[in-house]
Design a protein around this motif. Structure first.
Motif, mmCIF file in Angstrom:
data_model
loop_
_atom_site.group_PDB
_atom_site.id
_atom_site.type_symbol
_atom_site.label_atom_id
_atom_site.label_comp_id
_atom_site.label_asym_id
_atom_site.label_seq_id
_atom_site.Cartn_x
_atom_site.Cartn_y
_atom_site.Cartn_z
ATOM 1 N N UNK A 167 125.113 -73.036 -18.125
ATOM 2 C CA UNK A 167 123.884 -72.257 -17.992
ATOM 3 C C UNK A 167 123.578 -71.514 -19.284
ATOM 4 N N UNK A 168 124.598 -70.899 -19.875
ATOM 5 C CA UNK A 168 124.399 -70.173 -21.134
ATOM 6 C C UNK A 168 123.968 -71.125 -22.246
ATOM 7 N N UNK A 169 124.577 -72.304 -22.313
ATOM 8 C CA UNK A 169 124.182 -73.281 -23.337
ATOM 9 C C UNK A 169 122.750 -73.760 -23.126
ATOM 10 N N UNK A 170 122.348 -73.935 -21.853
ATOM 11 C CA UNK A 170 120.978 -74.344 -21.567
ATOM 12 C C UNK A 170 119.994 -73.282 -22.041
ATOM 13 N N UNK A 171 120.307 -72.015 -21.790
ATOM 14 C CA UNK A 171 119.418 -70.931 -22.204
ATOM 15 C C UNK A 171 119.320 -70.868 -23.721
ATOM 16 N N UNK A 172 120.443 -71.107 -24.402
ATOM 17 C CA UNK A 172 120.436 -71.094 -25.870
ATOM 18 C C UNK A 172 119.629 -72.274 -26.410
ATOM 19 N N UNK B 18 135.265 -81.843 -10.521
ATOM 20 C CA UNK B 18 135.503 -80.736 -9.613
ATOM 21 C C UNK B 18 134.518 -79.615 -9.904
ATOM 22 N N UNK B 19 134.302 -78.739 -8.945
ATOM 23 C CA UNK B 19 133.382 -77.622 -9.130
ATOM 24 C C UNK B 19 134.113 -76.457 -9.784
ATOM 25 N N UNK B 20 133.524 -75.894 -10.818
ATOM 26 C CA UNK B 20 134.085 -74.742 -11.506
ATOM 27 C C UNK B 20 132.962 -73.765 -11.825
ATOM 28 N N UNK B 21 133.104 -72.534 -11.358
ATOM 29 C CA UNK B 21 132.088 -71.518 -11.630
ATOM 30 C C UNK B 21 132.018 -71.240 -13.130
ATOM 31 N N UNK B 22 133.172 -71.194 -13.786
ATOM 32 C CA UNK B 22 133.189 -70.917 -15.228
ATOM 33 C C UNK B 22 132.467 -72.011 -16.017
ATOM 34 N N UNK B 23 132.686 -73.269 -15.639
ATOM 35 C CA UNK B 23 132.001 -74.369 -16.323
ATOM 36 C C UNK B 23 130.490 -74.287 -16.090
ATOM 37 N N UNK B 24 130.081 -73.897 -14.885
ATOM 38 C CA UNK B 24 128.655 -73.751 -14.590
ATOM 39 C C UNK B 24 128.039 -72.615 -15.397
ATOM 40 N N UNK B 25 128.761 -71.489 -15.501
ATOM 41 C CA UNK B 25 128.246 -70.363 -16.282
ATOM 42 C C UNK B 25 128.104 -70.738 -17.747
ATOM 43 N N UNK B 26 129.078 -71.482 -18.283
ATOM 44 C CA UNK B 26 129.012 -71.894 -19.686
ATOM 45 C C UNK B 26 127.849 -72.863 -19.912
ATOM 46 N N UNK C 148 123.774 -62.645 -13.272
ATOM 47 C CA UNK C 148 122.554 -61.930 -13.626
ATOM 48 C C UNK C 148 122.215 -62.118 -15.093
ATOM 49 N N UNK C 149 121.111 -61.518 -15.517
ATOM 50 C CA UNK C 149 120.665 -61.695 -16.901
ATOM 51 C C UNK C 149 121.628 -61.075 -17.897
ATOM 52 N N UNK C 150 122.277 -59.977 -17.528
ATOM 53 C CA UNK C 150 123.224 -59.327 -18.443
ATOM 54 C C UNK C 150 124.471 -60.183 -18.605
ATOM 55 N N UNK C 151 124.949 -60.766 -17.521
ATOM 56 C CA UNK C 151 126.117 -61.645 -17.590
ATOM 57 C C UNK C 151 125.809 -62.877 -18.431
ATOM 58 N N UNK C 152 124.622 -63.430 -18.266
ATOM 59 C CA UNK C 152 124.226 -64.601 -19.050
ATOM 60 C C UNK C 152 124.134 -64.235 -20.528
ATOM 61 N N UNK C 153 123.613 -63.067 -20.826
ATOM 62 C CA UNK C 153 123.527 -62.626 -22.217
ATOM 63 C C UNK C 153 124.925 -62.480 -22.823
ATOM 64 N N UNK C 154 125.870 -61.946 -22.049
ATOM 65 C CA UNK C 154 127.253 -61.829 -22.535
ATOM 66 C C UNK C 154 127.873 -63.204 -22.757
ATOM 67 N N UNK C 155 127.601 -64.141 -21.847
ATOM 68 C CA UNK C 155 128.120 -65.500 -22.004
ATOM 69 C C UNK C 155 127.547 -66.165 -23.253
ATOM 70 N N UNK C 156 126.265 -65.950 -23.523
ATOM 71 C CA UNK C 156 125.639 -66.501 -24.730
ATOM 72 C C UNK C 156 126.258 -65.891 -25.988
ATOM 73 N N UNK C 157 126.520 -64.601 -25.926
ATOM 74 C CA UNK C 157 127.142 -63.934 -27.070
ATOM 75 C C UNK C 157 128.558 -64.463 -27.304
ATOM 76 N N UNK C 158 129.285 -64.746 -26.230
ATOM 77 C CA UNK C 158 130.638 -65.290 -26.367
ATOM 78 C C UNK C 158 130.593 -66.680 -26.996
ATOM 79 N N UNK C 159 129.622 -67.495 -26.593
ATOM 80 C CA UNK C 159 129.472 -68.829 -27.198
ATOM 81 C C UNK C 159 129.173 -68.695 -28.687
ATOM 82 N N UNK C 160 128.311 -67.743 -29.047
ATOM 83 C CA UNK C 160 127.996 -67.503 -30.454
ATOM 84 C C UNK C 160 129.245 -67.093 -31.230
#
Length: 129
Positions: free
Chosen positions: A60-65, A50-58, A95-107
Motif C-alpha cells: 500500500x505504501x509503495x502504491x501511494x509513493x 499467504x496473507x500478511x498484514x505487513x506485506x499488504x501495508x508495504x 490510517x493516513x498517519x501509519x501510511x505516511x510512516x510506512x512511506x518514510x520507512x521505505x524512503x
C-alpha cells in the motif's frame, strides 16, 4: 474431559484454540508471481501465497509513493470497499498517519541501500538550464 482439553487439545496444530490465535496460519492461496518485463511469450509462475498484514501495508505504501496519491486516500469509501472485495482478511486498514510512516520507512531503507551502493564512489550531478 477438562484436563484433556487443557493439555492435549491445545497441542494439536489445527485445534480451535490454535486457529483462534491465527486463523490464517495454514490457509494459503494460489497466485501468480508478477512478471517483470512482460511480453507476450512470458508465462507467469504459479506460487502459493499467504496473507500478511505487513506485506499488504508495504505494498500500500509503495502504491501511494508510485502513484503520488495523498495519504488520505486510505480513508476514502471507495478504497475501503475495494480492499474489502480484494482482501477481506485485512480487517484493520491503516490510517493516513501509519501510511505516511510506512512511506518514510521505505524512503529511509532506500536511502541506506543507496548509500551502501555508492560508498567510496564519486558522483557528478549536472543540470542543463
Amino acid at each position: 474431559m477438562k484436563t484433556h482439553i487443557k493439555l492435549i487439545c491445545r497441542q494439536y496444530e489445527f485445534s480451535q484454540f490454535n486457529l483462534k490465535k491465527n486463523p490464517y496460519k495454514r490457509q494459503k492461496t494460489l497466485g501468480f508471481e508478477p512478471v517483470n518485463g512482460g511480453g507476450t511469450g512470458t508465462v507467469p509462475k504459479l506460487t502459493v501465497v499467504g496473507f500478511s498484514v505487513e506485506a499488504c501495508k508495504k505494498a500500500l505504501a509503495k502504491m501511494i509513493i508510485l502513484d503520488e496519491l495523498p495519504f488520505r486516500f486510505v480513508k476514502d469509501q471507495g478504497f475501503k470497499r475495494f480492499i474489502y472485495v480484494v482482501q477481506p482478511k485485512w480487517e484493520n486498514l491503516p490510517g493516513r498517519i501509519t501510511v505516511a510512516k510506512d512511506c518514510m520507512k521505505i524512503y529511509q531503507d532506500g536511502e541506506k541501500s543507496l548509500k551502501r551502493a555508492l560508498k567510496d564512489q564519486r558522483i557528478c550531478l549536472t543540470t542543463d538550464t
